[in-house]
Design an enzyme around this catalytic site. Structure first.
Site, PDB file in Angstrom:
ATOM      1  N   ARG A  52       0.849  -1.186   0.000  1.00  0.00           N
ATOM      2  CA  ARG A  52       0.000   0.000   0.000  1.00  0.00           C
ATOM      3  C   ARG A  52       0.890   1.243   0.000  1.00  0.00           C
ATOM      4  O   ARG A  52       1.986   1.232   0.545  1.00  0.00           O
ATOM      5  CB  ARG A  52      -0.879   0.029   1.255  1.00  0.00           C
ATOM      6  CG  ARG A  52      -1.755  -1.190   1.425  1.00  0.00           C
ATOM      7  CD  ARG A  52      -2.487  -1.116   2.751  1.00  0.00           C
ATOM      8  NE  ARG A  52      -3.313  -2.305   2.983  1.00  0.00           N
ATOM      9  CZ  ARG A  52      -4.027  -2.502   4.096  1.00  0.00           C
ATOM     10  NH1 ARG A  52      -4.000  -1.591   5.059  1.00  0.00           N
ATOM     11  NH2 ARG A  52      -4.749  -3.598   4.232  1.00  0.00           N
ATOM     12  N   ASP A  54       0.439   5.487   0.887  1.00  0.00           N
ATOM     13  CA  ASP A  54      -0.471   6.442   1.503  1.00  0.00           C
ATOM     14  C   ASP A  54      -0.847   7.556   0.532  1.00  0.00           C
ATOM     15  O   ASP A  54      -0.270   7.696  -0.549  1.00  0.00           O
ATOM     16  CB  ASP A  54       0.177   7.054   2.751  1.00  0.00           C
ATOM     17  CG  ASP A  54       0.322   6.050   3.883  1.00  0.00           C
ATOM     18  OD1 ASP A  54      -0.445   5.074   3.918  1.00  0.00           O
ATOM     19  OD2 ASP A  54       1.198   6.261   4.749  1.00  0.00           O
ATOM     20  N   TYR A 112      12.489   1.976  -1.623  1.00  0.00           N
ATOM     21  CA  TYR A 112      11.821   3.267  -1.595  1.00  0.00           C
ATOM     22  C   TYR A 112      12.848   4.385  -1.751  1.00  0.00           C
ATOM     23  O   TYR A 112      13.998   4.262  -1.311  1.00  0.00           O
ATOM     24  CB  TYR A 112      11.101   3.476  -0.260  1.00  0.00           C
ATOM     25  CG  TYR A 112       9.792   2.746  -0.123  1.00  0.00           C
ATOM     26  CD1 TYR A 112       8.602   3.318  -0.579  1.00  0.00           C
ATOM     27  CD2 TYR A 112       9.729   1.506   0.495  1.00  0.00           C
ATOM     28  CE1 TYR A 112       7.388   2.656  -0.431  1.00  0.00           C
ATOM     29  CE2 TYR A 112       8.515   0.839   0.643  1.00  0.00           C
ATOM     30  CZ  TYR A 112       7.354   1.424   0.184  1.00  0.00           C
ATOM     31  OH  TYR A 112       6.166   0.765   0.332  1.00  0.00           O
ATOM     32  N   ARG A 208       8.967   7.383   5.842  1.00  0.00           N
ATOM     33  CA  ARG A 208       8.793   8.815   6.094  1.00  0.00           C
ATOM     34  C   ARG A 208       9.321   9.223   7.463  1.00  0.00           C
ATOM     35  O   ARG A 208       9.864  10.327   7.623  1.00  0.00           O
ATOM     36  CB  ARG A 208       7.317   9.182   5.947  1.00  0.00           C
ATOM     37  CG  ARG A 208       6.822   9.098   4.502  1.00  0.00           C
ATOM     38  CD  ARG A 208       5.311   9.218   4.404  1.00  0.00           C
ATOM     39  NE  ARG A 208       4.833  10.469   4.966  1.00  0.00           N
ATOM     40  CZ  ARG A 208       3.548  10.725   5.211  1.00  0.00           C
ATOM     41  NH1 ARG A 208       2.623   9.788   4.954  1.00  0.00           N
ATOM     42  NH2 ARG A 208       3.178  11.882   5.705  1.00  0.00           N
TER      43      ARG A 208
END
Length: 262
Positions: A52, A54, A112, A208
């Site tokens: 997933r 965000d 990422y 993050r």
């Protein structure tokens, strides 16, 4: 005959509430794709993503799969699907997959990227794709902290509060393994930076929060030596702020057998 089709997907997440379909009908990447796929296949389609993302997070290499009995050529799931999709979602590849392939459960890891700008003024064209973190940033301050992150750790301190039942005994909890953690200037520019993380899995908002903490270290707001204690604390309040979603890109999903040959 039942077919398993996997897709390689890139998207600009700025206008979406994330990957996963939402109950309240807000726009999501999964829903946009499923609507178009249902039209192509002439039957309802459930798309299974490798993970997933965000709201506001982007992807350069999301992998997803679905099952269909439609006997239409693969090109319909790439060029044909792109003709139907909004311009902020693109299919980079479509291929037949083995029946037992699962985008999420077959994956071994993910990479990422987190992009940010430390200059005093951010150009308007980058505001949706870079976080603006103004202030002096020294890469050398960051290197010891990046080295600490490599390996297997409990990353509870870098997990969004309330996102997981910490009393649950099944699963691996917050244990994750990072094999790569790096930071480089973008195109040699001292005010534009990219953090990259490769690991066997990531907790909710983990990248993050890592980015927010590491940016603070690079800007001298906390010492690199503190990161060991932050990991050991297993407490979200010990880490830095959650960096904005706009700087985050899902770059690649890793599998044992290479897919799409890119």
């Amino acid at each position: 005959m039942r077919r398993t089709i996997r897709l390689l997907i890139a998207y600009d997440g700025s206008g979406y509430r994330g990957w996963q379909r939402q109950r309240q009908g807000e726009p999501t990447i999964q829903e946009e794709l499923e609507i178009r796929l249902a039209g192509l296949c002439r039957q309802p389609v459930t798309l299974h993503g490798a993970g997933r993302t965000d709201a506001g997070v982007h992807a350069l290499g999301m992998v997803a799969h679905f099952h269909t009995e439609a006997a239409i050529p693969l090109v319909a799931f790439s060029k044909g699907l792109n003709a139907l999709l909004p311009k902020d979602i693109r299919i980079l590849g479509a291929e037949e997959a083995p029946p037992d392939f699962h985008s999420r459960f077959s994956a071994l890891g993910k990479t990422y990227r987190y992009d940010f700008c430390t200059g005093p003024v951010q150009l308007p064209g980058s505001r949706l794709y870079q976080a603006h973190c103004p202030g002096p940033f020294v890469l050398a301050r960051l290197q010891p902290a990046l080295a600490v992150l490599i390996g297997t750790h409990d990353f509870s301190s870098f997990e969004r509060s309330g996102s997981r039942d910490k009393e649950a005994t099944c699963g691996r909890g917050a244990i994750r393994t990072l094999t790569r953690a790096s930071c480089v200037p973008v195109l040699g520019c001292a005010e534009h930076w990219s953090l990259r993380f490769t690991g066997d899995g990531f907790l909710r908002q983990m990248v993050r929060i890592l980015a927010g903490t590491l940016i603070e270290i690079g800007q001298g707001k906390r010492p690199a030596a503190e990161l060991t204690a932050v990991l050991a604390a297993q407490d979200r309040t010990a880490a830095g702020p959650t960096a904005p979603a706009c700087g985050l890109f899902l770059e690649r999903i890793h599998y044992a057998v290479p897919i799409f040959c890119r």
